[in-house]
Design an enzyme around this catalytic site. Sequence first.
Site, PDB file in Angstrom:
ATOM      1  N   ASP A 157       2.973 -23.379 -28.121  1.00  0.00           N
ATOM      2  CA  ASP A 157       3.641 -23.185 -26.919  1.00  0.00           C
ATOM      3  C   ASP A 157       5.086 -23.803 -27.157  1.00  0.00           C
ATOM      4  O   ASP A 157       5.915 -23.020 -26.780  1.00  0.00           O
ATOM      5  CB  ASP A 157       3.014 -23.166 -25.657  1.00  0.00           C
TER       6      ASP A 157
ATOM      7  N   GLU B 285       7.397 -25.886 -17.513  1.00  0.00           N
ATOM      8  CA  GLU B 285       6.226 -25.096 -17.662  1.00  0.00           C
ATOM      9  C   GLU B 285       4.892 -26.032 -17.544  1.00  0.00           C
ATOM     10  O   GLU B 285       4.636 -27.116 -18.386  1.00  0.00           O
ATOM     11  CB  GLU B 285       5.945 -24.553 -18.801  1.00  0.00           C
ATOM     12  N   GLY B 286       4.002 -25.641 -16.418  1.00  0.00           N
ATOM     13  CA  GLY B 286       2.795 -26.357 -16.600  1.00  0.00           C
ATOM     14  C   GLY B 286       1.737 -25.968 -17.448  1.00  0.00           C
ATOM     15  O   GLY B 286       2.046 -25.211 -18.254  1.00  0.00           O
TER      16      GLY B 286
ATOM     17  N   LYS C 208       7.861 -28.539 -21.556  1.00  0.00           N
ATOM     18  CA  LYS C 208       6.242 -28.417 -21.442  1.00  0.00           C
ATOM     19  C   LYS C 208       5.577 -29.787 -21.404  1.00  0.00           C
ATOM     20  O   LYS C 208       5.554 -30.083 -22.673  1.00  0.00           O
ATOM     21  CB  LYS C 208       5.721 -27.341 -22.263  1.00  0.00           C
TER      22      LYS C 208
ATOM     23  N   THR D 238       3.999 -19.099 -20.652  1.00  0.00           N
ATOM     24  CA  THR D 238       5.022 -19.592 -21.634  1.00  0.00           C
ATOM     25  C   THR D 238       5.867 -18.237 -22.306  1.00  0.00           C
ATOM     26  O   THR D 238       7.016 -18.583 -22.285  1.00  0.00           O
ATOM     27  CB  THR D 238       4.215 -19.833 -22.951  1.00  0.00           C
TER      28      THR D 238
ATOM     29  N   ALA E  60       3.676  -4.803 -17.788  1.00  0.00           N
ATOM     30  CA  ALA E  60       2.708  -4.084 -18.597  1.00  0.00           C
ATOM     31  C   ALA E  60       2.598  -4.935 -19.964  1.00  0.00           C
ATOM     32  O   ALA E  60       3.335  -5.460 -20.351  1.00  0.00           O
ATOM     33  CB  ALA E  60       3.314  -2.762 -18.540  1.00  0.00           C
TER      34      ALA E  60
ATOM     35  N   GLY F 286      -2.377 -24.270 -17.448  1.00  0.00           N
ATOM     36  CA  GLY F 286      -3.211 -23.987 -16.637  1.00  0.00           C
ATOM     37  C   GLY F 286      -2.859 -23.679 -15.332  1.00  0.00           C
ATOM     38  O   GLY F 286      -1.878 -22.818 -15.038  1.00  0.00           O
TER      39      GLY F 286
END
EC number: 6.3.3.3
Length: 223
Positions: free
Chosen positions: A50, A111-112, A37, A16, A201, A114
């Site tokens: 999300d 967006e999937g 999503k 996300t 990072a 998992g």
Amino acid sequence: MRGLFITGTDTGVGKTEVTCALVANARAAGLDAVPMKPAQSGVAPGEPTDADRLHAACDGAEPLEVLCPYSFAAPLAPAVAARLEGRQVSFGAIVDGVRALAARHEAVLVEGAGGLLVPLTEEETYADLAVALGLSVLVVARAGLGTVNHTALTVEALRARGLVLTAIVLNQACETDDPSVPYNPAEIARVTGREPLARLAHVRDIAERQRFLRSRLAGKIQF
């Protein structure tokens, strides 16, 4: 259809966050991009989701329920969470919903949940959705130990289905002193034939982290 399918090697890898950064960057560059999503789970009343973050990333360009048509309370795969609630996820309705968004906007980033083979419905996985939509795939993976195997398996699964790999992004979603982190990008490149596009990072502050992700991904992923 212009867009991208964002999957992960696991849950909690930062799909996300990456999707929000890509949508925000695209819109800042003048491209009318929206996220979608299909389903989210583990939704607690009153807590940000999300879908809320994706909705904000596109400046509320579409109603929340259009950007995320299925929400479930249990933190489970959508097919399982739907079963527990006595509901059904309609694969056809999701495909139609994405295509409708594509007709109204210049690009859709799907967006999937998992990973690629998570059950979306009783019959279909997220991989099936990517195939049905004809979208290329961005893989978001962990930066630490275990990511070489998880990433290689994901890439193998998508290639076996004829899906195109756009990029691999390694995302350090939490603080760690994992000694494998510096070595994993090169090893993933060796076993998959694709060098990870970026290693992101960890940044603790959420707003600062989103700015960091946007700066690191700007201009690097085409769709």
